[in-house]
Design an enzyme around this catalytic site. Structure first.
Site, PDB file in Angstrom:
ATOM      1  NE  ARG A 200      -7.040 -17.262   5.015  1.00  0.00           N
ATOM      2  CZ  ARG A 200      -6.086 -16.390   4.719  1.00  0.00           C
ATOM      3  NH1 ARG A 200      -5.232 -16.004   5.657  1.00  0.00           N
ATOM      4  NH2 ARG A 200      -5.977 -15.884   3.500  1.00  0.00           N
TER       5      ARG A 200
ATOM      6  CE1 TYR B 135      -3.494  -2.564  -0.152  1.00  0.00           C
ATOM      7  CE2 TYR B 135      -2.958  -3.172   2.101  1.00  0.00           C
ATOM      8  CZ  TYR B 135      -3.647  -3.409   0.925  1.00  0.00           C
ATOM      9  OH  TYR B 135      -4.496  -4.488   0.826  1.00  0.00           O
TER      10      TYR B 135
END
Length: 763
Positions: free
Chosen positions: A715, A572
């Site tokens: 997750r 980013y």
């Protein structure tokens, strides 16, 4: 079948025995350059599992070997004046010479021809005259070298120096590690008994310490005398002994890690160290050798052709070898990097040593030595400032950053939801984050929330740039604070060149079919060939984006967030400045690391100036670009973390990769934790570990070994919002707080867990 075995070590001898056991008519010859009683090691270590495998294959030799074993159950660690002992480890040792003598006797009984003091010819000579040739000619295999173009060996000389010695000092009560700090550096020893009178004593040190001592210029006698002086407090007046009379000089070597792409060629197969080596610190070299010998003998007997036998042999053994080599690599790297652990408390140092290969987990240690682990857990809780029950796992220890106090060490990691509308979080976000805040984790981190519409990754990403955003986020934060003990962190970022793409379940990282917005980045480098080329930021762009970060932080403060995290990872915008893969600038913001860090640090300082002093700030980095020296390496990540710490960053969220499509990451459980470990223990900066961490065992091992201060799970929390509460129930911990409306469910879960434990105990 006429068989030639090149090399009379344990692998070659045991293969010869195994073939004669399967068919006494085989004509087997072992060719060995040394005398029958020559050996250049001292003791070898085998496990009970390996002994069982030997007994199944040949009860006769197994019983003879077992009769000469020295057994020990404990590991003792001498470190900084403290001797720490843990039990339940189950080792057995035997002298290498004794093992060879027993295998030679058994081979002769079965009719194997043993040709000692015979220099083997070129392998082609035997391949033309024998049906099967097995090359077990060791680490420096001439056979492997002769067919290097076929076997394609990967040989890596590791960093530490070591020398095999022996002593008649007793180490018969424990496998012993001794760490000595000297004026020239740290030196350590691995010591274990292998017969009633003799122990192996391997001395090891870094290259720097070895150079400082001048071991390379010493004679063998001078080298031994120096080692005796270093370890005099542990030798009880006994000398150290060498049996490397064939070696000139001091006999110190570097360990060669060997792995071949292929293990067979025509009617020739490699075995033992010739095919693959495992570092002595996990004691598995002989295990690999004899178990490979059994496997090859089985397949040569069962398969119709040698080609088929070799194929099955490689397929079966390669997996086991890679497992052991992975554990051995972890272990040897721990010793190579030992300097970073030498400031740890003896309790944590001992735990780190015991779990270095990752074959021993937290709960496995509990099974081995419940009392020692309980004492280590109590130490951890005490260090954490816990005032409650000291008999709790590390994951349930409190943690404090500035004035923010966390109830435990579990963090819900940021996970993009792609459900925002015009940057505004929706009921989905409220439900998602509220549920996870109720689940027992100490802190929930929201997904990367963008500083501007053009800073979004996708149209579904949330922001901190419009009044409606503030109201929605504040509603969530107020709920978390009113109804749970969890803290909530806002991750703030700008997508840079990875922006204006489709949501995750569409064509991830691909541009939008329509409505794309202009992109900014450190340089005009597109994320991929299919993505738009961003504008290389000029000073006006940099001022604008810096101010957007500041405004977003101010909004996060008005919402009541407990901590913010600046996203400087994963390619980013701020990451694009840090990594040389995407920063091609030639001005003061490109080139050297100081220059590449200039703008990210400017943004951090501007944000820190408006963020309340009592509240912490985290920064997420990519500690490895996975592109080798062309990108950020783990070593450079340490320098990055030092800069962040010096600037006032409170904790480093250590991730990796996602900065380039060229990346070649090496995945596995806890695969990014070593980067956190390195940063934490080389800089003294608090860290968060993340990356394929999914079991309470992982969390507790990471924390107890000092590899991170907080552990982030992504997750697992998608699959189970109540992961932490369920983990506590499974571990028998009753100290976590449940939402009051759920207490009946808690009580039932506890009863079921207790019942399951009782049933398991009966079984």
């Amino acid at each position: 079948m006429k068989i030639a075995v090149l090399g009379g070590g344990p692998a070659g001898l045991y293969f010869a025995i195994s073939m004669k056991l399967r068919n006494a008519a085989h004509d087997v010859t072992v060719i060995e350059r040394n005398k029958p009683d020559d050996t250049f090691g001292w003791g070898v270590v085998l496990s009970d599992e390996t002994l069982d495998n030997l007994a199944t294959n040949d009860p006769v030799s197994a019983e003879r070997i077992r009769a000469h074993f020295a057994y020990w159950d404990d590991i003792a660690v001498f470190y900084r004046g403290t001797r720490t002992v843990s039990s339940g480890h189950g080792f057995c040792g035997i002298g290498r010479r004794q093992l060879l003598v027993l295998l030679q006797e058994r081979a002769r009984e079965l009719g194997v021809e043993l040709a000692f003091e015979t220099e083997a010819r070129e392998p082609q000579y035997y391949m033309e005259r024998y049906d099967l040739v097995v090359a077990s000619d060791g680490l420096n295999s001439k056979t492997r070298t002769a067919f290097a173009d076929v076997f394609k060996p990967d040989i890596e000389m590791r960093a530490c120096k070591f020398v095999w010695l022996g002593t008649q000092q007793k180490f018969d009560d424990a496998f012993t590690f001794v760490f000595e700090e000297t004026e020239k550096g740290w030196v350590w020893a691995h010591a274990y008994q292998f017969d009633p009178d003799t122990a192996t004593f391997i001395v090891e040190c870094s290259q720097e310490t070895w150079d400082n001592y001048g071991f390379g210029a010493m004679s063998k006698e001078e080298s031994i005398a120096t080692c005796e002086a270093i370890f005099r407090d542990h030798l009880g007046g006994h000398p150290l002994m060498s049996n490397a009379n064939h070696v000139r000089g001091s006999a110190w070597i570097n360990f060669p890690r060997v792995l071949c792409e292929r293990w067979s060629h025509e009617n020739l197969a490699l075995m033992g160290d010739a095919a693959a080596s495992a570092h002595f610190s996990i004691g598995s070299g002989t295990k690999l050798a004899v178990e490979s010998a059994i496997a090859l003998a089985d397949y040569v007997t069962s398969e119709a052709t040698l080609s088929a036998a070799f194929e099955k042999y490689e397929a079966a053994r390669r997996t086991e070898v890679l497992k052991l080599q992975s554990a051995a690599r972890n272990s040897l790297e721990w010793f190579e990097d030992i300097e970073r652990y030498l400031n740890l408390d003896p309790v944590q140092f001992n735990y780190s040593l015991l779990t270095r290969s990752q074959r021993i987990s937290h709960e496995n240690l509990r099974l081995r030595d419940k009392e020692w682990l309980a004492s280590a857990e109590s130490w951890f809780q005490h260090q954490a400032g816990s005032t409650g029950n000291a008999a709790r796992a590390p994951m349930f220890a409190p943690f404090k950053l500035r004035d923010m106090e966390l109830a435990n060490r579990v963090v819900v990691s940021p996970m993009a939801q792609y459900k925002a509308v015009d940057g505004c979080p929706t009921d989905w976000h409220f439900s998602h984050y509220a549920e996870r805040a109720k689940g027992g984790a100490a802190m929930v981190t929201i997904e990367m929330t963008c500083v501007s519409p053009e800073g979004r990754i996708t149209p579904g990403c949330p922001g901190f740039y419009a009044p409606g955003h503030e109201a929605a986020w504040k509603r969530l934060v107020d709920f978390v604070h009113a109804e749970t003990e969890a803290k909530i962190c806002a991750q703030i970022g700008h997508a840079g060149a990875k922006g204006s793409t489709q949501v995750g379940w569409e064509d991830a990282d691909c541009p939008l079919p329509e409505g794309n917005w202009p992109l900014l980045s450190a340089s005009a480098v597109a994320w991929s060939e299919g993505n738009a080329v961003p504008k290389a930021m000029d000073r006006a762009d940099m001022d604008m984006v810096r101010d957007q970060f500041v405004a977003s932080a101010q909004m996060a403060e008005r919402c009541g967030f407990d901590m913010i995290e600046l996203h400087m990872a994963h390619g980013y915008l701020l990451s694009s400045f840090i990594t040389p893969v995407t920063n091609l600038r030639t001005d003061e913001y490109g080139g050297s690391l100081d220059n590449r860090m200039r703008y990210p640090l400017e943004v951090f300082r501007a944000v820190r100036a408006v963020w309340p002093e009592a509240k912490p700030i985290s920064v997420r980095i990519s500690a490895n670009d996975w592109v080798g020296e062309d990108g950020v390496t783990p070593q450079e990540a340490v320098a990055i973390a030092r800069m962040l710490k010096q600037a006032g960053v409170d904790i480093c969220d250590v991730s990796a990769g996602q900065t380039s499509t060229r990346a070649k990451p090496v995945y596995g459980r806890m695969f990014q934790t070593p980067f956190s470990d390195r940063i934490r223990n080389e800089t003294g900066m608090a860290t968060m570990a993340v990356g394929n961490i999914y079991e309470p065992d992982h969390v507790n091992s990471i924390l107890m070994a000092g590899r991170a201060d907080l552990v982030c799970l992504a997750r697992p929390h998608l699959a189970d919002p109540y992961w932490t509460l369920h983990a506590a129930a499974a571990l028998g911990d009753r100290g976590v707080a449940w939402p009051k409306p759920y207490l009946a469910g808690r009580d039932q879960l506890y009863r079921l867990a207790e019942r399951q434990e009782q049933v398991g105990g009966k079984v």
